[in-house]
Motif scaffolding. Structure first.
Motif, PDB file in Angstrom:
ATOM      1  N   THR A  43      18.153   8.796   6.490  1.00 11.59           N
ATOM      2  CA  THR A  43      17.354   9.591   7.420  1.00 11.59           C
ATOM      3  C   THR A  43      15.884   9.468   7.053  1.00 11.59           C
ATOM      4  OG1 THR A  43      17.601  11.561   6.038  1.00 11.59           O
ATOM      5  CG2 THR A  43      19.226  11.247   7.803  1.00 11.59           C
ATOM      6  N   GLY A  44      15.024   9.987   7.919  1.00 12.73           N
ATOM      7  CA  GLY A  44      13.589   9.945   7.657  1.00 12.73           C
ATOM      8  C   GLY A  44      13.038   8.546   7.721  1.00 12.73           C
ATOM      9  N   THR A  45      13.508   7.763   8.698  1.00 11.72           N
ATOM     10  CA  THR A  45      13.096   6.363   8.802  1.00 11.72           C
ATOM     11  C   THR A  45      12.365   6.116  10.111  1.00 11.72           C
ATOM     12  OG1 THR A  45      15.129   5.691   9.913  1.00 11.72           O
ATOM     13  CG2 THR A  45      15.123   5.621   7.511  1.00 11.72           C
ATOM     14  N   THR A  46      11.719   4.990  10.175  1.00 13.11           N
ATOM     15  CA  THR A  46      11.211   4.460  11.433  1.00 13.11           C
ATOM     16  C   THR A  46      11.820   3.081  11.585  1.00 13.11           C
ATOM     17  OG1 THR A  46       9.275   3.446  10.382  1.00 13.11           O
ATOM     18  CG2 THR A  46       9.015   5.700  11.197  1.00 13.11           C
ATOM     19  N   GLY A  83       0.790  -1.226   0.000  1.00 11.86           N
ATOM     20  CA  GLY A  83       0.000   0.000   0.000  1.00 11.86           C
ATOM     21  C   GLY A  83       0.825   1.281   0.000  1.00 11.86           C
ATOM     22  N   PHE A  84       2.155   1.156   0.112  1.00 11.43           N
ATOM     23  CA  PHE A  84       3.037   2.329   0.130  1.00 11.43           C
ATOM     24  C   PHE A  84       4.176   2.098  -0.868  1.00 11.43           C
ATOM     25  CE2 PHE A  84       0.921   2.223   4.200  1.00 11.43           C
ATOM     26  CZ  PHE A  84       0.536   3.547   4.388  1.00 11.43           C
ATOM     27  N   PRO A  85       3.943   2.355  -2.145  1.00  9.98           N
ATOM     28  CA  PRO A  85       4.943   2.031  -3.161  1.00  9.98           C
ATOM     29  C   PRO A  85       6.248   2.820  -3.027  1.00  9.98           C
ATOM     30  CG  PRO A  85       3.144   3.310  -4.100  1.00  9.98           C
ATOM     31  CD  PRO A  85       2.743   2.955  -2.705  1.00  9.98           C
ATOM     32  N   ASN A  86       6.246   3.916  -2.293  1.00 12.42           N
ATOM     33  CA  ASN A  86       7.456   4.722  -2.122  1.00 12.42           C
ATOM     34  C   ASN A  86       8.179   4.413  -0.822  1.00 12.42           C
ATOM     35  OD1 ASN A  86       7.091   6.032  -4.569  1.00 12.42           O
ATOM     36  ND2 ASN A  86       5.727   7.532  -3.643  1.00 12.42           N
ATOM     37  N   GLN A  87       7.884   3.248  -0.228  1.00 14.92           N
ATOM     38  CA  GLN A  87       8.552   2.841   1.004  1.00 14.92           C
ATOM     39  C   GLN A  87       9.125   1.435   0.849  1.00 14.92           C
ATOM     40  OE1 GLN A  87       6.189   3.336   4.546  1.00 14.92           O
ATOM     41  NE2 GLN A  87       5.506   5.379   3.958  1.00 14.92           N
ATOM     42  N   THR A 128      12.252   1.189   8.164  1.00  9.45           N
ATOM     43  CA  THR A 128      11.418   1.537   7.018  1.00  9.45           C
ATOM     44  C   THR A 128      11.927   2.822   6.395  1.00  9.45           C
ATOM     45  OG1 THR A 128       9.503   0.473   8.047  1.00  9.45           O
ATOM     46  CG2 THR A 128       9.058   2.005   6.238  1.00  9.45           C
ATOM     47  N   ASP A 129      12.341   2.705   5.138  1.00  7.44           N
ATOM     48  CA  ASP A 129      12.739   3.877   4.368  1.00  7.44           C
ATOM     49  C   ASP A 129      11.454   4.485   3.838  1.00  7.44           C
ATOM     50  OD1 ASP A 129      13.670   5.796   2.633  1.00  7.44           O
ATOM     51  OD2 ASP A 129      14.969   4.441   1.503  1.00  7.44           O
ATOM     52  N   THR A 130      11.082   5.639   4.370  1.00  6.02           N
ATOM     53  CA  THR A 130       9.815   6.271   3.993  1.00  6.02           C
ATOM     54  C   THR A 130       9.936   7.118   2.730  1.00  6.02           C
ATOM     55  OG1 THR A 130      10.288   8.117   5.482  1.00  6.02           O
ATOM     56  CG2 THR A 130       8.971   6.294   6.377  1.00  6.02           C
ATOM     57  N   SER A 131      11.134   7.174   2.155  1.00  7.98           N
ATOM     58  CA  SER A 131      11.310   7.931   0.904  1.00  7.98           C
ATOM     59  C   SER A 131      12.109   7.118  -0.109  1.00  7.98           C
ATOM     60  CB  SER A 131      11.980   9.282   1.178  1.00  7.98           C
ATOM     61  OG  SER A 131      13.249   9.081   1.752  1.00  7.98           O
ATOM     62  N   ALA A 132      11.665   5.910  -0.347  1.00  6.15           N
ATOM     63  CA  ALA A 132      12.326   5.026  -1.311  1.00  6.15           C
ATOM     64  C   ALA A 132      11.728   5.271  -2.691  1.00  6.15           C
ATOM     65  CB  ALA A 132      12.160   3.579  -0.884  1.00  6.15           C
ATOM     66  N   THR A 133      11.906   6.484  -3.180  1.00  2.81           N
ATOM     67  CA  THR A 133      11.312   6.887  -4.449  1.00  2.81           C
ATOM     68  C   THR A 133      12.351   6.910  -5.549  1.00  2.81           C
ATOM     69  OG1 THR A 133      11.747   9.198  -3.944  1.00  2.81           O
ATOM     70  CG2 THR A 133       9.597   8.339  -3.290  1.00  2.81           C
ATOM     71  N   GLY A 134      11.882   7.060  -6.748  1.00  5.07           N
ATOM     72  CA  GLY A 134      12.779   7.239  -7.878  1.00  5.07           C
ATOM     73  C   GLY A 134      13.418   5.958  -8.346  1.00  5.07           C
ATOM     74  N   GLY A 135      14.608   6.113  -8.924  1.00  2.04           N
ATOM     75  CA  GLY A 135      15.324   4.983  -9.509  1.00  2.04           C
ATOM     76  C   GLY A 135      16.012   4.128  -8.477  1.00  2.04           C
ATOM     77  N   ALA A 136      17.197   3.680  -8.827  1.00  2.19           N
ATOM     78  CA  ALA A 136      17.949   2.757  -7.974  1.00  2.19           C
ATOM     79  C   ALA A 136      18.340   3.415  -6.659  1.00  2.19           C
ATOM     80  CB  ALA A 136      19.200   2.288  -8.707  1.00  2.19           C
ATOM     81  N   LYS A 137      18.330   2.614  -5.610  1.00  2.00           N
ATOM     82  CA  LYS A 137      18.782   3.043  -4.292  1.00  2.00           C
ATOM     83  C   LYS A 137      19.493   1.853  -3.673  1.00  2.00           C
ATOM     84  CE  LYS A 137      17.118   5.997  -0.607  1.00  2.00           C
ATOM     85  NZ  LYS A 137      15.937   6.663  -0.027  1.00  2.00           N
ATOM     86  N   PHE A 138      20.698   2.076  -3.194  1.00  2.00           N
ATOM     87  CA  PHE A 138      21.512   1.011  -2.632  1.00  2.00           C
ATOM     88  C   PHE A 138      21.612   1.214  -1.126  1.00  2.00           C
ATOM     89  CE2 PHE A 138      22.728   1.842  -6.976  1.00  2.00           C
ATOM     90  CZ  PHE A 138      22.657   0.566  -7.534  1.00  2.00           C
ATOM     91  N   TYR A 139      21.631   0.103  -0.389  1.00  2.56           N
ATOM     92  CA  TYR A 139      21.661   0.154   1.067  1.00  2.56           C
ATOM     93  C   TYR A 139      22.791  -0.711   1.612  1.00  2.56           C
ATOM     94  CZ  TYR A 139      16.778   1.685   0.491  1.00  2.56           C
ATOM     95  OH  TYR A 139      15.630   2.344   0.117  1.00  2.56           O
ATOM     96  N   SER A 140      23.250  -0.348   2.797  1.00  2.00           N
ATOM     97  CA  SER A 140      24.173  -1.181   3.553  1.00  2.00           C
ATOM     98  C   SER A 140      23.885  -0.972   5.029  1.00  2.00           C
ATOM     99  CB  SER A 140      25.637  -0.847   3.239  1.00  2.00           C
ATOM    100  OG  SER A 140      25.964   0.427   3.741  1.00  2.00           O
ATOM    101  N   VAL A 141      24.330  -1.918   5.847  1.00  2.00           N
ATOM    102  CA  VAL A 141      24.219  -1.784   7.288  1.00  2.00           C
ATOM    103  C   VAL A 141      25.632  -1.695   7.840  1.00  2.00           C
ATOM    104  CG1 VAL A 141      23.438  -2.809   9.457  1.00  2.00           C
ATOM    105  CG2 VAL A 141      22.069  -3.090   7.391  1.00  2.00           C
TER     106      VAL A 141
END
Length: 109
Positions: free
Chosen positions: A77-80, A43-47, A91-104
């Motif tokens: 930033t901007g996460t819960t 229900g949240f395509p940008n997250q 939860t990345d609440t702004s996972a919009t646009g093209g590619a996004k890479f993550y690491s911990v």
């Protein structure tokens, strides 16, 4: 012990002894591993839900991101986040646009 060198991977799981020690997992047990996945938020395509485990006492965990591989990753930033046992969901609440890479980033003070 010949398997104790920092850059060796005696259990063959793809992670060297330094990473496994820092993450708090057992370097000689292939079943002891750091788990990481990215799930959609219905229900949240940008997250995106970034789910990882185990959480180990005495470590700090920082999710980092970049939009291009090979560039410096910055703190997301901007996460819960929520913890459930030894698993954390960020939860990345702004996972919009093209590619996004993550690491911990895991730090053991």
């Amino acid at each position: 012990n010949p398997n104790a060198a920092p850059l060796l991977d005696p259990d063959g799981d793809g992670h060297n002894n330094v990473f496994e020690h820092t993450a708090g997992i057992i370097p000689t047990d292939g079943a002891s591993k750091f788990n990481w996945r990215i799930d959609p938020v219905p229900g949240f395509p940008n997250q995106k839900k970034l789910i990882f485990s185990p959480l180990v006492a005495g470590r700090t965990y920082t999710v980092k991101t970049a939009t291009t591989l090979g560039t410096t990753m910055t703190t997301l930033t901007g996460t819960t986040f929520t913890d459930n046992g030894n698993e954390r969901t960020v939860t990345d609440t702004s996972a919009t646009g093209g590619a996004k890479f993550y690491s911990v980033e895991i730090v053991k003070p």
